[in-house]
Design an enzyme around this catalytic site. Structure first.
Site, PDB file in Angstrom:
ATOM      1  NE  ARG A 283      33.676  34.147  33.888  1.00  0.00           N
ATOM      2  CZ  ARG A 283      34.199  33.595  34.824  1.00  0.00           C
ATOM      3  NH1 ARG A 283      35.575  32.973  34.550  1.00  0.00           N
ATOM      4  NH2 ARG A 283      33.320  33.168  35.854  1.00  0.00           N
TER       5      ARG A 283
ATOM      6  CG  HIS B 112      34.873  38.080  36.890  1.00  0.00           C
ATOM      7  ND1 HIS B 112      34.995  36.756  37.522  1.00  0.00           N
ATOM      8  CD2 HIS B 112      33.648  38.150  36.220  1.00  0.00           C
ATOM      9  CE1 HIS B 112      33.812  36.227  36.925  1.00  0.00           C
ATOM     10  NE2 HIS B 112      33.030  36.740  36.562  1.00  0.00           N
TER      11      HIS B 112
ATOM     12  N   GLY C 221      35.469  48.693  41.058  1.00  0.00           N
ATOM     13  CA  GLY C 221      35.612  49.470  39.830  1.00  0.00           C
ATOM     14  C   GLY C 221      36.636  48.875  39.031  1.00  0.00           C
TER      15      GLY C 221
ATOM     16  CB  SER D 245      41.206  45.180  42.260  1.00  0.00           C
ATOM     17  OG  SER D 245      39.948  45.164  41.883  1.00  0.00           O
TER      18      SER D 245
ATOM     19  CG  ASN E   5      37.753  35.806  39.844  1.00  0.00           C
ATOM     20  OD1 ASN E   5      36.921  35.715  38.921  1.00  0.00           O
ATOM     21  ND2 ASN E   5      37.760  36.777  40.611  1.00  0.00           N
TER      22      ASN E   5
ATOM     23  CG  HIS F 283      27.674  33.744  28.995  1.00  0.00           C
ATOM     24  ND1 HIS F 283      27.083  33.435  29.987  1.00  0.00           N
ATOM     25  CD2 HIS F 283      28.883  34.315  29.337  1.00  0.00           C
ATOM     26  CE1 HIS F 283      27.428  33.921  31.314  1.00  0.00           C
ATOM     27  NE2 HIS F 283      28.766  34.549  30.914  1.00  0.00           N
ATOM     28  CB  THR F 284      28.098  35.055  21.828  1.00  0.00           C
ATOM     29  OG1 THR F 284      27.975  34.575  20.233  1.00  0.00           O
ATOM     30  CG2 THR F 284      29.043  35.988  21.923  1.00  0.00           C
TER      31      THR F 284
END
Ligand code: HEM
Ligand SMILES: *[C@@H]1O[C@H](CO)[C@@H](O)[C@H](O)[C@H]1NC(C)=O
Ligand SMILES: *[C@@H]1O[C@H](CO)[C@@H](O)[C@H](O)[C@H]1NC(C)=O
Ligand SMILES: *[C@@H]1O[C@H](CO)[C@@H](O)[C@H](O)[C@H]1NC(C)=O
Length: 334
Positions: free
Chosen positions: A69, A73, A79, A83, A98, A197-198
């Site tokens: 994740r 994000h 990109g 960051s 976040n 999301h498994t």
């Protein structure tokens, strides 16, 4: 004769110029990342990252989900430039998607410091995120792939971008598809990448809207299976509930990377509203529903599409060449 020959030469030169220009454009459009980017400068980087992810997941299996994740994000905002990892009050860490949610930053710090001690100033934090994301899938029983490398780290965070570009669990399917299209991804990528999301968990704050008074109807979301709804109501009570309590995104095989997520959707057992609408919404009928059905029956196709989509997502606007920098500490620009 001479005239014809000159015309011919001019004509063939023109053709050659057109062909070269076309090839040049293709090269520019294609990724500049390569699988062997650190072969000479940090040959063990893959092993070091794998070891770090393995040790974090041995400590807490959930960390696999948390790490992929972070990569997602990161890539959707400015990109894939790490960051998201920058500290500071204007950071992406404090953006709505976040805050109290993104986790695993210490794991990336630990991996970065192991990498630095073997090859200092060479490997970007953005590349470490991409390798760690792949490893978290592999170590959870999912597919493997070659990660393309050579990203450099950005100098600034973009909190406003994180607020507006990242998909929300309360978004409509149209909005989610648009957010993917905005970064060069398509409907197939929406469905295959949602298959992440498994594994992993979500807080009551992200799905409790479905449990009691969904969309001002006075009752639960009708596309949430009723036994599951009752269990979630006990976990996330309407009064005096703790919004940070967590439930597994795939209750059937919590830590395993498989296609059960898609079977859940067909059974109305998606946890987030944004999961269930891939199958149940009106928009899904003409966009995502058929793919959900296909992946639920064909784990191999899900894995193949997922890998292709991960490679696409990992190639969103990378900084290459002399752009950006190789951060020494993932939390601060040099
Ligand atoms: C399609 C739009 C998406 C939406 C709306 C969405 C939303 C969410 C939300 C709300 C959570 C729970 C956060 C929390 O409890 O604080 C979550 C968790 C998670 N998401 Fe997504 N997500 C999406 C796509 C993706 C993609 C593309 C990936 C990876 C490629 C991904 C991987 C994960 C993972 C693994 C978790 C569990 C993290 C953990 O346990 O720490 N999601 N997502
Ligand atoms: C992003 O969202 C957070 C939380 O809603 C808010 O506090 C912050 O001011 C927003 N930042 C920007 C730059 O819009
Ligand atoms: C999405 O893009 C991939 C190539 O990146 C392509 O194979 C696939 O067919 C596209 N899907 C849709 C629905 O356009
Ligand atoms: C919520 O209710 C409005 C008005 O009744 C309706 O137009 C909309 O489709 C509903 N949204 C969902 C997600 O059910």
């Amino acid at each position: 004769m001479k005239g014809t020959s000159n015309t011919f030469n001019a004509f063939s030169s023109l053709i050659i110029i057109i062909i070269m220009t076309f090839l040049g454009l293709c090269l520019v459009a294609r990724s500049q990342l390569t699988a062997d980017f650190y072969v000479k400068t940090c040959p063990n980087v893959a092993k070091i990252v794998r070891r770090g992810v393995q040790s974090a997941m041995r400590n807490e299996m959930r960390m696999g989900g948390s790490l992929i994740r972070l990569h997602f994000h990161d890539c959707f905002v400015n990109g894939c430039d790490a960051s998201l990892l920058l500290d500071g009050s204007g950071g992406e860490k404090f953006a709505a998607p976040n805050l109290n949610s993104a986790r695993g930053f210490e794991v990336i710090d630990a991996i970065k410091s192991s990498v630095e001690s073997e090859c200092s100033g060479v490997v970007s934090c953005a590349d470490i995120l991409a390798i760690a994301a792949r490893d978290s899938v592999v170590l959870s029983g999912g597919p493997t792939w070659k990660v393309l490398l050579g990203r450099r780290d950005g100098l600034v965070a973009n909190q406003a971008g994180a607020n507006s570009s990242l998909p929300s669990p309360f978004d409509t399917l149209e909005v989610i598809i648009n957010k993917f299209v905005n970064v060069g991804l398509n409907v197939t990528d929406v469905v295959s990448l949602s298959g992440s999301h498994t594994f992993g968990f979500a807080r009551c704050a992200t799905f409790s809207n479905r449990l009691f008074n969904f969309n001002q109807t006075g009752s639960q979301d009708v596309t949430l299976e009723s036994t599951m709804a009752s269990e979630l109501q006990r976990l996330c009570p309407q009064v005096n509930g703790d919004v940070n309590k967590i439930a597994p995104l795939d209750r059937n095989s919590v830590d395993l990377f498989d296609n059960h997520y898609f079977k859940n959707l067909i059974d109305n057992k998606g946890l987030l509203g944004s999961d269930q609408i891939l199958y149940s919404s009106e928009t899904a009928a003409t966009t995502t529903r058929s793919l959900v059905e296909i992946y639920s029956n064909d784990v191999n196709l899900f894995f193949t599409d997922f890998v292709n989509s991960m490679i696409k997502m990992a190639d969103i606007s990378p900084l290459t060449g002399s752009a950006g920098e190789i951060r020494k500490n993932c939390r601060v620009a040099n």
